[in-house]
Design a protein around this motif. Sequence first.
Motif, PDB file in Angstrom:
ATOM      1  N   GLY A  46       0.611  -1.513   0.088  1.00 56.15           N
ATOM      2  CA  GLY A  46       0.136  -0.164  -0.264  1.00 56.15           C
ATOM      3  C   GLY A  46       1.122   1.173  -0.047  1.00 56.15           C
ATOM      4  N   ARG A  47       1.921   1.663   0.944  1.00 55.46           N
ATOM      5  CA  ARG A  47       2.861   2.186   0.931  1.00 55.46           C
ATOM      6  C   ARG A  47       3.123   3.133  -0.310  1.00 55.46           C
ATOM      7  NH1 ARG A  47       3.625   0.496   6.649  1.00 55.46           N
ATOM      8  NH2 ARG A  47       5.612  -1.031   5.868  1.00 55.46           N
ATOM      9  N   THR A  48       3.917   1.708  -1.145  1.00 58.30           N
ATOM     10  CA  THR A  48       4.562   1.666  -2.570  1.00 58.30           C
ATOM     11  C   THR A  48       3.307   2.293  -3.648  1.00 58.30           C
ATOM     12  OG1 THR A  48       6.082  -0.593  -2.129  1.00 58.30           O
ATOM     13  CG2 THR A  48       5.693   0.790  -4.317  1.00 58.30           C
ATOM     14  N   ALA A  49       2.082   1.945  -2.904  1.00 59.61           N
ATOM     15  CA  ALA A  49       1.225   2.706  -4.216  1.00 59.61           C
ATOM     16  C   ALA A  49       1.386   3.978  -4.138  1.00 59.61           C
ATOM     17  CB  ALA A  49      -0.019   1.546  -4.553  1.00 59.61           C
ATOM     18  N   LEU A  50       0.884   4.820  -2.659  1.00 61.84           N
ATOM     19  CA  LEU A  50       0.470   6.000  -2.325  1.00 61.84           C
ATOM     20  C   LEU A  50       1.589   7.033  -2.805  1.00 61.84           C
ATOM     21  CD1 LEU A  50      -0.422   5.629   1.121  1.00 61.84           C
ATOM     22  CD2 LEU A  50      -2.218   6.053  -0.746  1.00 61.84           C
ATOM     23  N   ARG A  51       3.126   6.246  -3.158  1.00 63.27           N
ATOM     24  CA  ARG A  51       4.309   6.959  -3.383  1.00 63.27           C
ATOM     25  C   ARG A  51       4.795   6.750  -4.894  1.00 63.27           C
ATOM     26  NH1 ARG A  51       6.880   3.860   0.218  1.00 63.27           N
ATOM     27  NH2 ARG A  51       8.490   2.479  -1.882  1.00 63.27           N
TER      28      ARG A  51
END
Length: 327
Positions: A46-51
């Motif tokens: 999820g964090r990768t997608a948000l970045r």
Amino acid sequence: MKFVRYADGPSSRVGVVDGDLVRVVDGPTDLLPLIEAGEDELLAAGRTALRRGATVPLPDLVPLSPIATPPTVRDFYAFEQHVRAGRAWRGLEMDPDWYELPVFYFSNPYAVTGCGPVPMTPGAERLDFELEVAAVVGHGGRDLTVREAERAVAGYCVLNDWSGRDVQQREMKLSLGPVKGKDTATSLGPYFVTPDEIADFREGNGYRLEMTCTVNGVPYSRALWSDIHWSFGEMIAYASRGAEVRPGDVIGSGTCGTGCVLELSRTYDSAAFPWLQPGDEVVAAIEGLGQLRNTVVEAAPVIPLRTPGAAGQEDERRPRFTDGAAC
């Protein structure tokens, strides 16, 4: 973190909600593999997608069930107001065992759907919604303590347990059920919300978040998640007693107080709360978890089990047991 699964042509995609946008998680078409990989992997994706994930507008999407086919669906009976009302209609007091045993039944994982059309139960004229909250198991186990089970929750969703009441009533007179009264559709979604998103609202055995349902824009149900008697930790621990729970298992709370037509029509004015019909739009919502929107459509036709006049007839070609054995 708030995940959503949505249709992308003939396939589906998973994304993270970021305001009015969804940032696409690269790779998976279902949340189940991410849940099975563990909390760290889920949140890292999820964090990768948000970045750096590609974006699509959230209003353009119709959310699917976060998990296409959960391993199991267990639906509990955890809100006292709903249980008490149901027993009162039948002239019964509360059974003391309800306060000792968080009972449940297994529902149909193949019937799980997200937002969109929901068919009537075949053969039913009295379709009902049931407003619930669901927890999704993140890591499994057997004979879990309540504390272990509470930590096993990977996320939460809104759940709508569609019920063909007249079919359900007939079946349960035979001492089994709900069977076909419940397994045509179970709506789950619109999002998969991780516990950290709502941690500040923790209260009692749940969260101080409002649960509501409307039919064609008319308010029907209103309750608080924190009204729940059994916590999800207790429910999951009970489910794991002498048995296994696995990642992706869905745990339904059961109907909240005022959370279905059956309760409303018998407690208040039946004319004000009619049974659902094709064309009705039902919006089940929980603060922080989103709005689960469904439109009722016609049922599939009932296919007869026997030709007329065949019921009870013996087939002379079938061998018969003569030794009195039974299984």
